[in-house]
Design an enzyme around this catalytic site. Sequence first.
Site, mmCIF file in Angstrom:
data_model
loop_
_atom_site.group_PDB
_atom_site.id
_atom_site.type_symbol
_atom_site.label_atom_id
_atom_site.label_comp_id
_atom_site.label_asym_id
_atom_site.label_seq_id
_atom_site.Cartn_x
_atom_site.Cartn_y
_atom_site.Cartn_z
ATOM 1 N N ASP A 128 35.275 54.378 53.279
ATOM 2 C CA ASP A 128 35.014 55.633 53.978
ATOM 3 C C ASP A 128 34.254 56.654 53.132
ATOM 4 O OD1 ASP A 128 37.250 55.946 52.293
ATOM 5 O OD2 ASP A 128 38.636 55.868 53.971
ATOM 6 N N HIS A 176 47.803 56.453 57.841
ATOM 7 C CA HIS A 176 46.422 55.976 58.049
ATOM 8 C C HIS A 176 46.009 54.969 56.980
ATOM 9 C CE1 HIS A 176 45.203 59.678 55.529
ATOM 10 N NE2 HIS A 176 44.893 58.639 54.791
ATOM 11 N N ASP A 203 50.469 60.019 56.787
ATOM 12 C CA ASP A 203 50.699 59.817 58.230
ATOM 13 C C ASP A 203 50.477 58.355 58.627
ATOM 14 O OD1 ASP A 203 47.947 59.578 58.146
ATOM 15 O OD2 ASP A 203 47.540 61.270 59.473
ATOM 16 N N GLU A 256 43.342 57.419 61.663
ATOM 17 C CA GLU A 256 44.554 58.206 61.882
ATOM 18 C C GLU A 256 45.393 57.545 62.978
ATOM 19 O OE1 GLU A 256 45.132 60.133 59.641
ATOM 20 O OE2 GLU A 256 43.664 61.688 59.243
HETATM 21 C C1 F6R Z 1 40.609 56.250 50.815
HETATM 22 C C2 F6R Z 1 41.310 55.942 52.053
HETATM 23 C C3 F6R Z 1 42.615 56.558 52.394
HETATM 24 C C4 F6R Z 1 43.575 56.671 51.216
HETATM 25 C C5 F6R Z 1 44.858 57.397 51.649
HETATM 26 C C6 F6R Z 1 45.835 57.564 50.495
HETATM 27 O O1 F6R Z 1 39.401 55.538 50.699
HETATM 28 O O2 F6R Z 1 40.783 55.209 52.826
HETATM 29 O O3 F6R Z 1 43.228 55.784 53.390
HETATM 30 O O4 F6R Z 1 43.879 55.401 50.728
HETATM 31 O O5 F6R Z 1 44.525 58.648 52.162
HETATM 32 O O6 F6R Z 1 45.269 58.447 49.564
HETATM 33 P P1 F6R Z 1 45.891 58.611 48.117
HETATM 34 O O7 F6R Z 1 45.695 57.324 47.415
HETATM 35 O O8 F6R Z 1 45.099 59.719 47.485
HETATM 36 O O9 F6R Z 1 47.327 58.941 48.314
#
Ligand code: F6R
Length: 198
Positions: A63, A134, A132, A139
């Site tokens: 992403d 994702h 959440d 989401e």
């Molecule tokens: C990042 C991504 C997100 C993160 C998620 C957890 O490329 O796709 O799904 O893996 O938001 O983020 P952290 O690791 O910062 O807790």
Amino acid sequence: MEIIIQPTPEAATRIAARIIARQLREKPNSVLGLATGSTPLLLYRELVALKLDWSRVTTFNLDEYVGLPREHAQSYHSFMWENLFRHVNIAKKNVHIPDGNTKDIPAFCAKYEKQIKAASGIDLQVLGIGTDGHIGFNEPTSSLASRTRIKTLTQQTRRDNARFFASEADVPHHVITMAIGTIMEPKQILLLAFDPKK
Ligand code: F6R
């Protein structure tokens, strides 16, 4: 599915790094799906230390924020080059990260899907998980059949990611993300999740 529970993020990360190292040794032209955020930071440090051969590896990132300049410190382009790519011998042409500044988002997303297919699909996908639930930036309520597309971040995700920006208001509202249908295709999926209370 195998669930491996370890006492510390360091121990879990070492196992994940070993799995990726084995993948690259067994298939030097592997296609990896990569994540950003705080979860894979240790993993990328560990992979750099292993001094693997990345010369034939292709990567696709999950992403990118829409509208954030590529050179912004919090863009996922900056994150990946800073934390992994500049430390290994990967060929720049083999690195794919969604372009959050493309003028035509649907066309870009369709091309990204085509590029993944042209690379014969992703061999191993690294994932973190949001508070959440994702994966990528899909989401809750995202369709299981969805493909790479633009998504709106929930307020919870923007609040969570505010820790990387000066304020919550600076967190972009939109992202381009590989979608659930895309993420579920790889042959191996490595989801790393750390206990936030530790
Ligand atoms: C990042 C991504 C997100 C993160 C998620 C957890 O490329 O796709 O799904 O893996 O938001 O983020 P952290 O690791 O910062 O807790």
